[in-house]
Design an enzyme around this catalytic site. Structure first.
Site, PDB file in Angstrom:
ATOM      1  N   TRP A 105      40.230  42.558  19.415  1.00 10.84           N
ATOM      2  CA  TRP A 105      40.236  43.942  19.881  1.00 10.84           C
ATOM      3  C   TRP A 105      41.190  44.122  21.044  1.00 10.84           C
ATOM      4  CZ3 TRP A 105      38.785  46.475  16.057  1.00 10.84           C
ATOM      5  CH2 TRP A 105      37.757  46.023  15.231  1.00 10.84           C
ATOM      6  N   ASP A 177      36.978  48.358  27.544  1.00 14.03           N
ATOM      7  CA  ASP A 177      36.409  48.617  26.226  1.00 14.03           C
ATOM      8  C   ASP A 177      35.050  47.922  26.170  1.00 14.03           C
ATOM      9  OD1 ASP A 177      35.676  48.719  23.571  1.00 14.03           O
ATOM     10  OD2 ASP A 177      37.491  47.759  22.799  1.00 14.03           O
ATOM     11  N   LYS A 201      27.522  50.220  17.667  1.00 18.06           N
ATOM     12  CA  LYS A 201      26.889  48.925  17.895  1.00 18.06           C
ATOM     13  C   LYS A 201      25.501  49.079  18.508  1.00 18.06           C
ATOM     14  CE  LYS A 201      30.829  46.907  16.796  1.00 18.06           C
ATOM     15  NZ  LYS A 201      31.037  46.256  15.499  1.00 18.06           N
TER      16      LYS A 201
END
Length: 369
Positions: A105, A177, A201
């Site tokens: 990511w 993030d 999530k």
């Protein structure tokens, strides 16, 4: 009729929401709060939906103790849009940025940022990233950069930054993030300028990204910025709805946030450590049958990755047998292989207990020599 096996989903993808949230959403699907219509049919500018959205925002702010100097924006397109939105909104004058990359990511974020920045400093050598985060003394940092970006928890590699060097970086504007570990522990908001987190999530369904940004950072973005990626467009819009938001996803997020708020972030954090600790304990006590090579200081509390010795066939058998026992989606990411148990907030303790018990039994039945 065969007995129905209680199923627990350890997928790293869309969160398995708590049963009470799913049942409430089911109940309201055709008739929200006696209105005769579904939230999906509701105007996003109606007083009913504005109330839903404001309640979700208020519960999120209270749960995470977010100060009033931060704006909360519920934006579309998940976390991936923020890989571009962050540089387009922040690099309007100073087009330099620091990026700490230690997983997939982070790589995606920096590759997007390079399209809009004049100078990106990659804080650590990607070749030095293995199963730990290199010591801060080795980091290369541009002191003139507008911001410092990092991903707090890398789901694929199972690495989480549990001791970020805030003091050493106190002069940097931190952008983080937190898509995979938001709402799993307390956050010291005084350390950050901007945090973004996709909801799928720990918060709710896919489709929404929470952007928590210090209000003084909101300004006109680059002229090439699409309106749907402009923080200012949303912040200035009535009720922060510049366009039609993901109404149903926001509604379900709100249901879950209300439950999490009642539970409290301290209790959620304790449970996250308890659940991941169960699996790491089995791994560490397996005498090398199960292997997790991540530096213990950086082991993820949300994504436990492991291998079975060096035996891909045995790992495939583990996935198959686990599914037969109601433990699904334990296969590792295709880029790294192995096994992975993603333990987000909605995973009950009993689900992790069942996985730990299965792991012990599987080792007993498949241990050789």
């Amino acid at each position: 009729m065969e007995d129905i096996i209680e199923t627990f989903n350890f997928s790293p993808g869309p969160s398995c929401l708590p049963k009470e949230v799913l049942l409430k959403a089911q109940e309201d699907t055709l008739n929200w709060n006696g209105s005769g219509i579904s939230v999906m049919e509701m105007s996003h500018r109606s007083k009913e939906f504005i109330e839903i959205m404001q309640n979700a925002e208020n519960d999120f702010r209270e749960l995470m103790e977010i100060p009033e100097e931060f704006e909360i924006l519920m934006l579309p397109a998940g976390g991936s849009m923020q890989f571009s939105a962050v540089p387009m909104n922040l690099l309007t004058k100073n087009k330099k940025a620091n990026y700490l990359v230690f997983g997939s990511w982070g790589k995606s974020a920096i590759n997007h940022a390079k399209r809009y920045a004049d100078d990106i400093t990659e804080v650590v050598d990607p070749d030095s990233i293995g199963n730990t985060i290199p010591d801060f003394s080795t980091w290369k940092i541009d002191p003139e950069a507008k911001y410092f970006h990092y991903c707090d928890n890398e789901t694929i590699y199972g690495i989480e930054i549990n001791d970020f060097p805030f003091e050493e970086l106190k002069d940097q504007l931190l952008v983080c993030d937190m898509s995979s570990n938001i709402c799993s522990r307390k956050v010291d908001w005084s350390k950050y300028g901007l945090v973004y987190a996709a909801t799928q999530k720990n918060i709710g369904p896919a489709g929404v990204c929470m952007v928590i940004i210090r209000k003084d950072l909101i300004e006109e973005p680059m002229t090439i910025t699409p309106d749907v990626a402009s923080y200012k467009k949303y912040a200035d819009a009535p009720y922060r709805c510049f366009n039609t938001p993901c109404t149903w996803s926001i509604y379900v997020c709100g249901l879950n946030l209300a439950i999490m708020k009642e539970k409290g972030i301290e209790a959620i954090e304790e449970e996250a450590l308890l659940k991941s600790g169960m699996i790491y304990k089995v791994i560490d006590e397996s005498d090398g049958f199960y292997i997790n090579s991540i530096d213990k200081k950086y082991r993820s509390r949300l994504n436990v990755v492991f291998n079975i010795k060096d035996d891909k066939e045995l790992e495939a058998k583990f996935v198959e047998d686990a599914a037969k026992n109601g433990l699904i989606s334990v296969k590792g990411h295709k880029s790294v292989g192995g096994l992975r148990a993603s333990i987000y907030n909605s995973m009950p303790v009993r689900g992790v207990e069942k996985l730990a018990e299965f792991m012990k039994k599987f080792q007993e039945e498949n241990q050789q020599g």
